[in-house]
Enzyme design. Structure first.
Site, PDB file in Angstrom:
ATOM      1  N   TYR A 192      40.882  61.008  31.409  1.00 54.29           N
ATOM      2  CA  TYR A 192      40.221  61.633  32.553  1.00 54.29           C
ATOM      3  C   TYR A 192      39.966  63.101  32.210  1.00 54.29           C
ATOM      4  CZ  TYR A 192      38.758  61.873  37.405  1.00 54.29           C
ATOM      5  OH  TYR A 192      38.012  62.018  38.541  1.00 54.29           O
ATOM      6  N   LYS A 235      34.555  32.777  39.772  1.00 52.17           N
ATOM      7  CA  LYS A 235      33.508  32.895  38.758  1.00 52.17           C
ATOM      8  C   LYS A 235      33.860  33.979  37.750  1.00 52.17           C
ATOM      9  CE  LYS A 235      29.214  31.356  37.964  1.00 52.17           C
ATOM     10  NZ  LYS A 235      28.747  29.970  38.151  1.00 52.17           N
TER      11      LYS A 235
END
Length: 754
Positions: free
Chosen positions: A41, A96
């Site tokens: 970060y 899925k």
């Protein structure tokens, strides 16, 4: 293959445990120190941000974009359930996403959009599209799905794929290629009748026409009959594109003389009389779910020459979309494709068809309980064929490169295929191998603790999954009550419930046990109490007398206590060479640790025996053994009396002339890290060790539990080896699924030497 049964309660529990939902997100970079945080970060992240702003194509290098697909739905056509809304569709979309990961190592995020307005849907997807390498649209009702997909294809420069349309079409095309091959027909000559003019049906016919089927030879039907030129009722632009000049007005009329029937409609839409009227060697793809337009039995009753496929797994030739979409996206993502075009879909279909014509690996045959060979009952590969990952994506990628949609073509296709072979987590294939062998074995599994709801759920799953017969030790009323409380009341009729009160073998068991224990301080009364009242002893006696094939126990009592009870019936102790081997599965690696159950403080001879038992287990699960005797020292330094036995154990194996790799003593990092091994060029391991033999049981137990709790490793075991009978002891913190896994291992006779 029998249809797998489940209850509403089981389905809900599957989605609830161990955490709500079906997947987590885990980091792929270290995040342990302040430096890691600074790189991941601020401020370090600014560097790739600036690079991507300068050249957006670098997002494929510095972010997960190149392996990330969005599964997006508004829930307006969920399975066969209709409009459930955005949130109602989420379980399907999560499912899925994990199929993408499981079958092709594609990362995926499910996104549910709360709108039925196509323009709003399109705008939302367009605005978020820079995040993803591809978009998989799902469960959107027609005709909106056509508008949404076409518009997004025009607006976006990444693949947009509506699986309900094109996934079905690709697998249907693959099956038809082989069906026509078997029937000696060509696609440009056959008469095709399609019933169901929705998204999937229209996509199927469009792809088949792209592959050579003639427009005039294809008749599409919907609920109002044949779609013919001049019809106005119930028409739209997508149906009109497939209208033909014909006198036929009903499905029955259209089926006369048809070579191919493709159904994406409703149960019972096709009659036996319709099948009778078809041409020789008819091809029938009855893909309505959950029940086909006509069953294979009904079709074959009137036409033995028919080739039949359905959407169901309990019939041959399942048209299953999971054969297509994971591998289509894998190939498209790996060339940074701008689209998935028709050529890529056709390449996928041809690759699937070619795979079905090849010899089938043994592990696939085992999984399905029969030998599969190309023919009328095997025209489409099975979803668990391990070759799919390295055969289908290269074909898709080549087609994408040849048609100009690849941003980054693959230069070395051979290296790409090798990379695909190693991409999948090997633990999945090992667990699948366990299941395949268990189904073939059909073991009568003794579940010793029938008073525990977890054990009962595992027993039901064992039997309903087709592994064999579940024998539950318990009281009939108690078992029934607990099954009903778990929502499995109907299962009480399926399980065989056994106890001392209802068995005719109790006296035989007591005589056997008395003969073993009479010189160990046990009188007849003691033996009666053990055989008649202790479920662990009773279950072991069942196994000893062949009244079951394998045993799983330990969910309700500490393993040491259970092992002591089993020792009343079998010689499951250190003196007789029994060993506990635990498998750790983590980050695609499998490591066995021993002894985790039996031997408290083994000496060098014992350690060598532990290594041999663990090597036997490794070979049973498909690993070539590489044993490391681990300690806090490496090859004699630092010198310690406690490390001496680990130093001597390899010499014992040398003297025994074993046929597997071993080395020691060494620290764990040397055992598992090839770079560390390079500092010792004389060491004999050809790669990282996959078996760690530790100095004592307590160190083995600590190691396993640390990996389980701190690293989230999957633990299988301890697997009891060297007893001669298949007995597995679960832990007291086991879930129902953990107990089922132990039962599956027990059914495979792992650790028995057979």
């Amino acid at each position: 293959m029998t249809r797998i049964k489940y209850t509403r309660e089981e389905a809900l529990a599957f989605h609830l445990e161990p955490r709500p939902g079906k997947f987590d997100i885990t980091p792929s970079v270290p995040m342990m120190t302040q430096r890691d945080l600074s790189l991941a970060y601020s401020p370090g992240v600014a560097v790739p941000c600036e690079e991507i702003a300068r050249d957006p194509a670098l997002a494929y290098d510095y972010t997960n974009k190149g392996n990330l697909v969005a599964v997006i739905s508004n829930g307006t056509a969920v399975l066969g359930l209709g409009n459930l809304g955005a949130l109602g569709a989420k379980p399907v979309m999560e499912g899925k996403s994990i199929l993408f990961k499981r079958f092709a190592d594609v990362n995926s995020i499910d996104i549910e959009l709360d709108t039925e307005d196509p323009d709003d849907f399109i705008k939302a997807v367009r605005l978020m599209s820079p995040t993803f390498g591809g978009i998989n649209l799902e469960d959107i009702k027609a005709p909106e799905c056509f508008i949404i997909e076409q518009t997004l294809k025009e607006q976006l420069d990444i693949p947009v794929f509506h699986d309900d349309q094109h996934g079905t079409a690709v697998i249907c095309a693959a099956g038809l290629i082989n069906a026509l091959h078997l029937s000696g027909k060509k696609i440009e000559d056959v008469k095709i009748v399609l019933n169901g003019a929705g998204a999937a049906g229209i996509a199927c016919l469009e792809l088949l026409k792209f592959m050579g089927a003639r427009h005039q030879n294809c008749i599409m039907c919907d609920t109002k009959g044949v779609i013919y030129q001049g019809r106005t009722e119930g028409m739209n632009q997508w149906k009109s594109a497939h209208a033909v000049m014909t006198e036929a007005r009903s499905l029955e009329d259209a089926m006369v003389g048809a070579d191919v029937f493709i159904g994406v409609s409703v149960k019972g839409a096709v009659t036996q009389d319709m099948v009778k009227s078809m041409a020789d060697n008819p091809v029938i793809f009855a893909m309505a779910n959950p029940d086909p337009e006509i069953t294979p039995e009904e079709a074959h009753e009137v036409r033995v020459d028919a080739i039949v496929a359905t959407g169901r797994s309990d019939y041959p030739n399942q048209v299953n979309n999971v054969l297509g979409f994971p591998y289509l996206f894998r190939g498209a993502l790996d060339i940074h494709a701008r689209a998935i075009n028709d050529e890529m879909k056709i390449a996928c279909a041809h690759a699937l068809a070619a795979l079905a014509r090849e010899d089938v690996p043994d592990e696939v045959a085992l999984a399905y309980g029969k030998t599969l060979t190309f023919g009328r009952d095997y025209i489409i590969p099975t979803p668990f064929d391990p070759r799919l990952i390295h055969r289908i994506p290269p074909a898709v990628a080549k087609a994408g490169m040849n048609t100009g949609v690849a941003r980054r073509p693959i230069i070395d296709m051979d290296a790409y295929e090798i990379g695909l072979r190693g991409r999948m987590d090997p633990t999945a294939s090992i667990l699948r191998g366990f299941h395949a062998r268990a189904r073939q074995a059909q073991a009568r599994m003794i579940f010793a603790e029938g008073d525990d709801p977890r054990v009962l759920r595992a027993a039901v799953m064992y039997q309903r999954s087709g592994f064999g017969k579940a024998l539950v030790v318990g009281r009939q009323d108690d078992v029934k009550q607990k099954l009903e409380a778990a929502g499995l009341g109907d299962a009480v009729r399926e399980l065989e419930i056994v106890n001392a009160a209802n068995t005719k073998h109790l006296e035989t068991y007591k005589d056997y046990l008395y003969a073993r224990l009479q010189r160990k301080g046990h009188d007849r009364q003691d033996v009666h109490r053990l055989a008649a009242r202790d479920r662990h002893v009773f279950a072991a006696l069942m196994l000893a007398h062949g009244h079951g094939d394998a045993l799983v126990t330990g969910a309700t009592r500490k393993s040491a206590h259970v092992l002591n009870l089993i020792n009343h019936v079998f010689d499951a102790d250190a003196e007789h060479g029994a060993v506990g081997v635990t498998a750790l599965l983590h980050n695609g690696r499998i490591v066995l640790i021993a002894d985790t159950l039996v031997q408290e403080w083994p000496e060098s001879e014992d350690l060598a025996t532990i290594a041999e038992r663990a090597a036997d287990v490794a070979r049973h699960i498909g690993l070539e053994p590489r044993v490391a005797f681990v300690s806090f020292s490496t090859f004699g330094y630092p010198v310690s009396e406690r490390a001496e036995k680990m130093h001597r154990a390899p010499k014992v194996l040398e003297d025994r002339g074993v046929d597997f790799e071993f080395e020691g003593e060494m620290t764990v990092d040397v055992a598992l890290n090839t770079r560390a091994q390079a500092n010792y060029p004389f060491q004999r391991l050809s790669g990282p060790a996959n078996i760690l033999v530790v100095p004592a049981r307590h160190s083995a137990s600590i190691s396993v539990k640390l990996m389980q709790e701190m690293a989230g490793a999957t633990v299988i075991g301890p697997i009891l080896s060297g007893v001669g009978q298949s007995i597995q002891i679960a832990s007291t913190v086991s879930t129902a699924n953990d107990i089922l896994n132990m039962a599956v291992i027990s059914a495979c006779n792992i650790g028995t030497g057979s």
